[in-house]
Write a protein that holds these residues in place. Structure first.
Motif, short mmCIF file in Angstrom:
data_model
loop_
_atom_site.label_atom_id
_atom_site.label_comp_id
_atom_site.label_asym_id
_atom_site.label_seq_id
_atom_site.Cartn_x
_atom_site.Cartn_y
_atom_site.Cartn_z
N THR A 111 -13.32 65.19 53.24
CA THR A 111 -12.66 65.54 51.98
C THR A 111 -13.63 65.41 50.80
O THR A 111 -14.58 64.61 50.85
N PRO A 112 -13.37 66.17 49.72
CA PRO A 112 -14.19 66.02 48.51
C PRO A 112 -14.23 64.57 48.02
O PRO A 112 -15.26 64.11 47.54
N SER A 116 -11.41 71.84 56.72
CA SER A 116 -12.48 70.86 56.45
C SER A 116 -12.41 69.64 57.36
O SER A 116 -11.32 69.18 57.72
N ARG A 124 -14.38 73.07 41.70
CA ARG A 124 -15.73 72.84 42.21
C ARG A 124 -15.74 72.99 43.73
O ARG A 124 -14.76 72.65 44.40
N TRP A 125 -16.87 73.45 44.27
CA TRP A 125 -16.96 73.70 45.70
C TRP A 125 -17.62 72.53 46.43
O TRP A 125 -18.62 72.00 45.97
N TRP A 126 -17.04 72.19 47.55
CA TRP A 126 -17.58 71.10 48.38
C TRP A 126 -17.76 71.61 49.80
O TRP A 126 -16.95 72.41 50.29
N HIS A 173 -20.35 64.86 54.89
CA HIS A 173 -20.46 64.27 53.55
C HIS A 173 -21.78 64.66 52.89
O HIS A 173 -21.83 64.91 51.70
N GLU A 218 -21.10 70.49 45.69
CA GLU A 218 -21.15 69.22 44.94
C GLU A 218 -21.66 68.06 45.79
O GLU A 218 -22.01 67.01 45.25
N ASN A 219 -21.67 68.24 47.11
CA ASN A 219 -22.08 67.14 47.99
C ASN A 219 -23.50 66.67 47.69
O ASN A 219 -24.30 67.42 47.14
N CYS A 260 -16.77 62.72 49.93
CA CYS A 260 -18.12 63.21 49.59
C CYS A 260 -18.53 62.69 48.21
O CYS A 260 -19.70 62.35 48.00
N GLN A 278 -12.49 74.14 47.74
CA GLN A 278 -12.51 73.93 46.29
C GLN A 278 -11.60 72.76 45.92
O GLN A 278 -10.51 72.64 46.46
N ASP A 279 -12.05 71.94 44.97
CA ASP A 279 -11.16 70.87 44.50
C ASP A 279 -10.32 71.39 43.34
O ASP A 279 -10.42 72.56 42.94
#
Ligand code: PEP
Ligand code: CO
Length: 439
Positions: free
Chosen positions: A98-99, A95, A250-252, A257, A280-281, A102, A245-246
């Motif tokens: 980062t989540p 990546s 959840r997927w980012w 961003h 999720e962004n 975002c 995935q966090d």
């Protein structure tokens, strides 16, 4: 209901077929012209299929679930093994954002939606791999900072940077002196020079774009007042390879961003919307003249089912002449259906004129569309929370100023605003948002 019968999608559908034909036919102009006719007929039929049965169908989401949908405007690679190797390399590197970053942008957009800030999204139409990544990060950051200052209050700054390397095209071919070649689709896909080798779709370019984006981000991290990053989520295999995935599962997107889906690829049941529906962004959608009210609601149901403020940015780009016909029904549907979606205005992409084979944009058209956007928002009781612009830090002009003179500048993609023009539009937009609604 649909505002104006725009057949851009049908043209867009043609390109995949056309580029295959072009590879076979090389640059024989008359055969290319004949095949172009054929592609248009094929694409008209495909257009009917896609738009005719518009009902929104939900399928389970997983990173590659977009592959079971039709995804328009995708590159056509001769060597799928090479593509797989390139994607594996990108995945290994991982990546770019980062989540946590975002999620911070989501909070910032939620604050904008509640009136605490104005969103300024701006940058190149298309970034170039030839540009020095460090210099580009610096000049764009400085430019976005001056645009954000023009808000005269709190701003959320989002740059079209560190990944804006792929372009959707209305025309699958470009023709010069009777010779047709595949259109330039951004440095992540092919090259700008007008020859068959440059215009070939090359998977190695995805890795080059990834590395360039990484270098840009690396430098952005060293700067004060750095903007959030964004680009059009166009090339789906690339976007898929940067999902993460966090800890909550959840997927980012790890590619930027904020991602947006363009006017040509926002089909409710298409691959791009399927892809974007699982991340999720903050997600943007370009909303042009062909967007119907039902489609808008289906899009929001997929992209923001929980109706979370700041999650979905609807970016209007209708054109000064028709925004008054197109926007009111969409705003009424937004209100009626309780969409949390946040409306912004892109006064660039609906105001591109074509004159003697050149693209032109007039500042007067853009001012007219910005004024109309905020006036309509006010009368429909919807808050317009931001502006989306294509800008260059370069000294010259690409867009036609108030004097009406065409600067005849060279640009690789679309005519961009210079800093002064862009500052004016940002200041105008932010001040119009503050005009109170009439009692
Ligand atoms: C863009 O923003 O560069 C673009 C191509 O926009 P649209 O999808 O609105 O035409
Ligand atoms: Co553009």
């Amino acid at each position: 209901m649909r505002c104006g019968a725009v057949a851009e999608w049908s043209k867009a559908l043609a390109w995949k077929v056309s580029i295959r034909q072009n590879r076979i036919e090389g640059s024989n102009p008359s055969r290319s012209a004949n095949s172009l006719q054929l592609f248009r007929r094929i694409s008209a039929a495909a257009h009917f299929r896609l738009v005719g049965g518009m009902a929104s169908a939900k399928i389970p989401w997983f990173p590659s679930s977009w592959r079971s949908r039709q995804a328009l405007q995708q590159p056509d690679y001769a060597d799928s093994g090479q593509l797989d190797r390139i994607l594996a390399e990108i995945r290994r590197n991982g990546s770019l954002v980062t989540p946590k970053e975002c999620a911070a942008l989501r909070d910032a957009c939620a604050a904008a939606a509640s009136g605490e800030a104005f969103i300024v999204q701006a940058g190149d139409c298309a970034e170039s791999l030839d540009q020095d990544a460090v210099a580009a990060a610096e000049t764009t950051t400085e430019l976005i900072a001056t645009l954000s200052d023009a808000v005269g209050g709190e701003a959320v700054s989002i740059a079209r940077i560190a990944g804006q390397f792929a372009k959707p095209r209305s025309e699958p071919f470009e023709t010069r002196d009777g010779m047709s070649l595949p259109s330039y689709r951004g440095d992540a896909i092919n090259g700008l020079p007008f020859n068959l080798e440059a215009r070939r779709h090359d998977p190695a370019r995805l890795l080059a774009a990834y590395r360039h984006s990484a270098a840009t981000l690396g430098h952005l991290h060293r700067l004060d007042r750095r903007p959030y990053t964004s680009h059009e989520a166009l090339v789906l295999p690339y976007e898929e390879s940067l999902l993460s995935q966090d800890e909550d599962g959840r997927w980012w997107s790890g590619s930027a961003h904020m991602l947006w889906i363009g006017e040509r690829t926002r089909q409710v049941n298409g691959g791009h919307i399927q892809f974007a529906s699982g991340i999720e962004n903050v997600v943007g959608v370009k909303c042009g003249p062909s967007l119907g009210t039902d489609e808008l609601v289906h899009l929001a149901d997929k992209l923001d089912p929980a109706r979370v403020a700041g999650k979905l940015l609807l970016i209007g780009r209708f054109g000064a002449k028709i925004i008054e016909d197109c926007l009111p029904p969409l705003l009424r549907a937004s209100r009626r259906e309780g969409l949390a979606a946040t409306w912004m205005i892109d006064p660039m992409h609906g105001n591109t004129r074509h004159y003697e084979g050149r693209k032109q944009r007039r500042i007067t058209d853009m001012i007219e569309e910005v004024r109309a956007f905020f006036a309509i928002c006010r009368s429909e009781g919807v808050d317009g929370v931001g502006i989306h612009l294509e800008v260059t830090a370069g000294a010259g002009s690409e867009c036609i100023g108030p004097d009406g003179r065409d600067p005849m500048a060279d640009f690789p993609c679309d005519p961009r605003l210079n800093a002064e023009q862009a500052r004016y539009l940002v200041g105008l937009a932010a001040s119009l948002r503050r005009v109170p609604a009439e009692a």
